[in-house]
Scaffold this motif. Structure first.
Motif, mmCIF file in Angstrom:
data_model
loop_
_atom_site.group_PDB
_atom_site.id
_atom_site.type_symbol
_atom_site.label_atom_id
_atom_site.label_comp_id
_atom_site.label_asym_id
_atom_site.label_seq_id
_atom_site.Cartn_x
_atom_site.Cartn_y
_atom_site.Cartn_z
ATOM 1 N N ASN A 105 2.718 50.326 6.168
ATOM 2 C CA ASN A 105 3.481 50.944 5.083
ATOM 3 C C ASN A 105 3.491 50.029 3.871
ATOM 4 O O ASN A 105 4.509 49.866 3.186
ATOM 5 C CB ASN A 105 4.899 51.283 5.538
ATOM 6 C CG ASN A 105 5.557 52.270 4.589
ATOM 7 O OD1 ASN A 105 4.857 52.936 3.816
ATOM 8 N ND2 ASN A 105 6.864 52.321 4.580
ATOM 9 N N SER A 107 2.706 46.576 1.362
ATOM 10 C CA SER A 107 3.446 45.332 1.206
ATOM 11 C C SER A 107 4.909 45.617 0.940
ATOM 12 O O SER A 107 5.744 44.715 1.019
ATOM 13 C CB SER A 107 2.852 44.515 0.062
ATOM 14 O OG SER A 107 1.597 44.039 0.442
ATOM 15 N N ASN A 111 7.554 43.193 2.348
ATOM 16 C CA ASN A 111 8.654 42.541 1.639
ATOM 17 C C ASN A 111 9.969 42.715 2.395
ATOM 18 O O ASN A 111 10.758 41.781 2.528
ATOM 19 C CB ASN A 111 8.795 43.157 0.241
ATOM 20 C CG ASN A 111 8.155 42.277 -0.818
ATOM 21 O OD1 ASN A 111 8.126 41.054 -0.691
ATOM 22 N ND2 ASN A 111 7.639 42.892 -1.862
ATOM 23 N N HIS A 132 8.942 43.046 -7.532
ATOM 24 C CA HIS A 132 8.683 44.472 -7.305
ATOM 25 C C HIS A 132 9.941 45.152 -6.762
ATOM 26 O O HIS A 132 10.789 44.517 -6.138
ATOM 27 C CB HIS A 132 7.552 44.572 -6.275
ATOM 28 C CG HIS A 132 7.049 45.952 -6.038
ATOM 29 N ND1 HIS A 132 7.309 46.644 -4.873
ATOM 30 C CD2 HIS A 132 6.292 46.777 -6.799
ATOM 31 C CE1 HIS A 132 6.717 47.837 -4.934
ATOM 32 N NE2 HIS A 132 6.099 47.939 -6.094
ATOM 33 N N SER A 134 10.347 46.836 -4.217
ATOM 34 C CA SER A 134 10.524 46.718 -2.767
ATOM 35 C C SER A 134 11.297 45.443 -2.420
ATOM 36 O O SER A 134 11.963 45.376 -1.389
ATOM 37 C CB SER A 134 9.179 46.749 -2.038
ATOM 38 O OG SER A 134 8.327 45.721 -2.486
ATOM 39 N N LEU A 184 6.779 35.278 -6.655
ATOM 40 C CA LEU A 184 5.800 36.336 -6.919
ATOM 41 C C LEU A 184 4.582 35.686 -7.558
ATOM 42 O O LEU A 184 4.671 35.115 -8.642
ATOM 43 C CB LEU A 184 6.399 37.365 -7.885
ATOM 44 C CG LEU A 184 5.389 38.329 -8.519
ATOM 45 C CD1 LEU A 184 4.905 39.337 -7.499
ATOM 46 C CD2 LEU A 184 6.001 39.029 -9.720
ATOM 47 N N TYR A 188 0.877 41.410 -11.520
ATOM 48 C CA TYR A 188 -0.002 42.572 -11.696
ATOM 49 C C TYR A 188 -1.164 42.226 -12.631
ATOM 50 O O TYR A 188 -2.273 42.741 -12.533
ATOM 51 C CB TYR A 188 0.809 43.713 -12.324
ATOM 52 C CG TYR A 188 0.561 45.091 -11.737
ATOM 53 C CD1 TYR A 188 -0.724 45.588 -11.588
ATOM 54 C CD2 TYR A 188 1.620 45.901 -11.357
ATOM 55 C CE1 TYR A 188 -0.943 46.853 -11.071
ATOM 56 C CE2 TYR A 188 1.413 47.174 -10.840
ATOM 57 C CZ TYR A 188 0.128 47.635 -10.704
ATOM 58 O OH TYR A 188 -0.087 48.894 -10.206
ATOM 59 N N ASP A 212 5.262 36.838 -2.434
ATOM 60 C CA ASP A 212 4.729 38.182 -2.609
ATOM 61 C C ASP A 212 3.356 38.010 -3.254
ATOM 62 O O ASP A 212 3.237 37.847 -4.470
ATOM 63 C CB ASP A 212 5.649 39.017 -3.507
ATOM 64 C CG ASP A 212 5.081 40.418 -3.732
ATOM 65 O OD1 ASP A 212 3.868 40.616 -3.487
ATOM 66 O OD2 ASP A 212 5.835 41.311 -4.162
ATOM 67 N N TRP A 215 -0.970 41.097 -4.670
ATOM 68 C CA TRP A 215 -2.193 41.196 -5.478
ATOM 69 C C TRP A 215 -3.195 40.083 -5.189
ATOM 70 O O TRP A 215 -4.127 39.883 -5.957
ATOM 71 C CB TRP A 215 -1.819 41.212 -6.978
ATOM 72 C CG TRP A 215 -1.153 42.492 -7.359
ATOM 73 C CD1 TRP A 215 0.179 42.689 -7.564
ATOM 74 C CD2 TRP A 215 -1.778 43.773 -7.518
ATOM 75 N NE1 TRP A 215 0.413 44.009 -7.853
ATOM 76 C CE2 TRP A 215 -0.770 44.692 -7.835
ATOM 77 C CE3 TRP A 215 -3.096 44.216 -7.426
ATOM 78 C CZ2 TRP A 215 -1.028 46.044 -8.062
ATOM 79 C CZ3 TRP A 215 -3.361 45.566 -7.650
ATOM 80 C CH2 TRP A 215 -2.334 46.452 -7.964
ATOM 81 N N SER A 240 -1.434 42.887 -0.028
ATOM 82 C CA SER A 240 -1.811 44.307 0.022
ATOM 83 C C SER A 240 -3.327 44.347 0.181
ATOM 84 O O SER A 240 -4.057 44.423 -0.817
ATOM 85 C CB SER A 240 -1.399 45.044 -1.248
ATOM 86 O OG SER A 240 -0.031 45.293 -1.265
ATOM 87 N N HIS A 242 -5.074 46.634 0.982
ATOM 88 C CA HIS A 242 -5.608 47.875 0.409
ATOM 89 C C HIS A 242 -5.822 47.764 -1.097
ATOM 90 O O HIS A 242 -6.666 48.451 -1.656
ATOM 91 C CB HIS A 242 -4.689 49.060 0.725
ATOM 92 C CG HIS A 242 -3.349 48.997 0.059
ATOM 93 N ND1 HIS A 242 -3.091 49.647 -1.110
ATOM 94 C CD2 HIS A 242 -2.208 48.355 0.396
ATOM 95 C CE1 HIS A 242 -1.821 49.416 -1.457
ATOM 96 N NE2 HIS A 242 -1.263 48.629 -0.557
ATOM 97 N N LYS A 243 -5.054 46.896 -1.766
ATOM 98 C CA LYS A 243 -5.194 46.842 -3.226
ATOM 99 C C LYS A 243 -6.556 46.264 -3.608
ATOM 100 O O LYS A 243 -7.252 46.807 -4.449
ATOM 101 C CB LYS A 243 -4.095 45.976 -3.843
ATOM 102 C CG LYS A 243 -2.696 46.601 -3.788
ATOM 103 C CD LYS A 243 -1.760 45.851 -4.706
ATOM 104 C CE LYS A 243 -0.285 46.094 -4.445
ATOM 105 N NZ LYS A 243 0.159 47.471 -4.588
ATOM 106 N N SER A 252 -1.755 46.766 4.910
ATOM 107 C CA SER A 252 -1.462 45.442 4.359
ATOM 108 C C SER A 252 -1.312 44.424 5.489
ATOM 109 O O SER A 252 -1.356 44.792 6.662
ATOM 110 C CB SER A 252 -0.133 45.482 3.596
ATOM 111 O OG SER A 252 -0.224 46.328 2.488
HETATM 112 C C1 LIG Z 1 4.078 42.588 -6.779
HETATM 113 C C2 LIG Z 1 4.066 43.717 -5.784
HETATM 114 N N1 LIG Z 1 4.631 43.548 -4.587
HETATM 115 C C3 LIG Z 1 4.658 44.523 -3.661
HETATM 116 C C4 LIG Z 1 4.094 45.745 -3.926
HETATM 117 C C5 LIG Z 1 4.139 46.820 -2.898
HETATM 118 O O1 LIG Z 1 2.886 46.950 -2.333
HETATM 119 P P1 LIG Z 1 2.417 48.256 -1.551
HETATM 120 O O2 LIG Z 1 1.982 49.226 -2.591
HETATM 121 O O3 LIG Z 1 1.312 47.722 -0.695
HETATM 122 O O4 LIG Z 1 3.562 48.759 -0.769
HETATM 123 C C6 LIG Z 1 3.489 45.975 -5.173
HETATM 124 C C7 LIG Z 1 2.866 47.274 -5.500
HETATM 125 O O5 LIG Z 1 2.294 47.498 -6.511
HETATM 126 C C8 LIG Z 1 3.488 44.937 -6.127
HETATM 127 O O6 LIG Z 1 2.961 45.110 -7.360
#
Ligand SMILES: Cc1ncc(COP(=O)(O)O)c(C=O)c1O
Length: 509
Positions: A105, A107, A111, A132, A134, A184, A188, A212, A215, A240, A242-243, A252
């Motif tokens: 599900n 990152s 988190n 973020h 989350s 972090l 982004y 975190d 990215w 992530s 997947h990113k 992730s």
């Molecule tokens: C800095 C950061 N942390 C966590 C997330 C959450 O990641 P996910 O989309 O894999 O749930 C994002 C999503 O863009 C993010 O930019």
């Protein structure tokens, strides 16, 4: 007479007229795929091009046949003992971790699990303001008390970068009772902090460092990318995959290193967020993405860096356009830079980032990752070729033909001039209650414009980038209200409020 407990006759006249053969979401997806758009967004495999060919062919061949959940022989992601465990162990070795956990599900749940694995209600955690949404979710779930650190603001880009080692040290000195430091990095926009120094400081104070690194799933595999969180000594991080690593959406990883993290508690926390019917395809995609990066990540990323550098050089020659790159390194809060990130601004020409995104999509059939008021970000990943990148370059070179219908930034500038303020993001609001206290507090709904001075009860997040402008517990300020209204006029998509138009907002009673 028997009175039925459940009334199955729900069909009202109004409902009778609804055509249940419609499938709006599915059709939108069909249209998106059929329209042959060139993608520069997550997932990093770019519609399969960056996935390992064995996985791509497998999904093509088997499609839904491969959509199975856990059965005998496919292990249990909630309590792995055979093939999932082996795949996780290989991932840990590939990433320089002691233990790796697969998340399905995103990152976001990584988190949640990271923070819940360490913090109890009332425990303090140091973290940057620009985390973020989350992470805020994790604060609500855990009841932890955030001690915010100011990230470094870049007045040219109009974005927040990371926090500096000095800020971490100062905040730790002021809060020696904090339970953990949360960082972090990268952002982004690809800015990475001096994590090695920050971890050194945190460890001197005997605090675990959680990162975190949503990215940064590719960092460990190329020396020209910033140092990965684990290589810098972090105790735990999320990626992530997947990113930018080639796995399927939502797939992730959480990595742990050293003995500062209680693995039993972490595993319990992870299970809180895992489905009991995981998609085996997602799990398999993590296994294949790890294999791909571990066996040929260097060569793939070398190409990605080369084509992104080419795009930056070309776009920077276009009058009125600007991309940000390695020159950011050395600015406050930028110790390293992910060269695969392409951030474009057309501010000089009066375009907001939102408008550039619209123009690239509507006029050139290109879909980028995200936009905000000032900039937009295209992801260049292991799924791209030079041919793909040439399309975005040539769209930028064609700037004289961009549709000027909106070009709203000039209007926005006027808006701010009227208020005698330079055009920049507002200051972060003060935190008057913890996110959990405010989230569970009795609330009332008031007009957004009249909410100034009240304590926010919900999360207001421009998405992307997903950094809340207001969190539960924040004091609502005139600057933030003005800015959110401005962003909405400019076309931002806001996530979080009960009232999506934000005419009203929930505030603590
Ligand atoms: C800095 C950061 N942390 C966590 C997330 C959450 O990641 P996910 O989309 O894999 O749930 C994002 C999503 O863009 C993010 O930019």
């Amino acid at each position: 007479m028997i009175i039925p407990l459940v009334n199955n006759n729900h069909t009202t006249d109004k409902k009778k007229n609804i055509d249940q053969s419609r499938t709006p979401y599915f059709e939108a997806l069909e249209n998106y795929i059929d329209s042959n758009i060139t993608t520069f967004h997550v997932p990093g495999h770019q519609q399969g091009k960056g996935a390992h060919e064995r996985f791509r062919e497998f999904v093509k061949k088997y499609g839904l046949e491969a959509d199975v959940s856990q059965v005998l022989g496919l292990d249990d992601i909630n309590q792995p003992s055979s093939v999932v465990r082996e795949a996780q162990e290989l991932a840990a070795l590939a990433y320089n971790a002691d233990h790796t956990y697969f998340m399905i599900n995103g990152s976001s749940s990584g988190n949640h699990a990271m923070i819940l694995s360490i913090l109890n209600p009332g425990d303090k955690i140091l973290l940057p303001r620009n985390v973020h949404r989350s992470t805020t979710g994790a604060l609500i779930l855990s009841g932890a008390v955030p001690v915010y650190m100011e990230p470094e603001y870049d007045y040219e880009m109009q974005v927040d970068h990371t926090v500096t080692p000095e800020t971490v040290e100062k905040t730790l000195k002021e809060n020696p009772d904090a339970k953990a430091v949360y960082i972090l990095s990268p952002t982004y926009y690809g800015a990475a902090c001096n994590l090695k120094e920050i971890v050194g400081i945190a460890h001197r104070y005997d605090k675990p460092t959680l990162v975190d690194a949503a990215w940064g799933p590719h960092f460990h595999f190329h020396p020209d990318l910033p140092m990965s969180a684990l290589d810098a000594g972090a105790d735990m991080c999320i990626n992530s995959t997947h990113k930018l690593g080639g796995s399927m959406c939502q797939a992730s990883m959480v990595h742990v290193k050293g003995d500062r993290i209680d693995r039993g508690r972490l595993e319990s926390a992870i299970r809180l967020f895992l489905s009991t019917s995981p998609s085996c395809l997602m799990v398999a995609s993590l296994d294949m993405a790890r294999m791909n990066l571990a066996t040929r990540g260097f060569e793939l990323l070398d190409n990605t860096l080369e084509i992104t550098n080419y795009a930056r050089d070309e776009i920077n020659q276009v009058k009125g356009l600007r991309t940000f790159g390695y020159e950011l390194v050395g600015r406050p809060g930028v110790y390293g830079f992910d060269g695969t990130r392409l951030t474009i601004t057309a501010r000089e020409l009066g375009y907001t980032g939102y408008e550039v995104e619209q123009i690239l999509r509507n006029q050139y059939n290109l879909q980028i990752e995200m936009s905000e008021l000032f900039n937009c970000v295209a992801l260049i990943t292991i799924g791209h070729t030079k041919e793909d990148v040439r399309k975005i370059v040539s769209a930028c070179k064609d700037v004289k033909n961009w549709n000027r219908e909106h070009a709203m930034l000039s209007k926005i500038k006027l808006f701010y001039k009227r208020k005698d303020r330079p055009l920049e993001l507002p200051d972060w609001p003060r935190q008057l209650m913890t996110p959990r206290e405010a989230f569970v507090a009795p609330f009332e709904v008031v007009s957004f414009r009249e909410s100034i001075g009240r304590i926010c009860n919900e999360m207001i997040t421009p998405y992307p980038p997903g950094i809340p402008m207001l969190r539960p517990g924040d004091e609502i300020t005139v600057e933030v209200v003005d800015h959110i209204i401005l962003e909405m006029e400019a076309g931002v998509h806001i996530q979080g409020p009960q009232d999506p138009t934000l005419k009203t907002i929930r505030v603590v009673k």
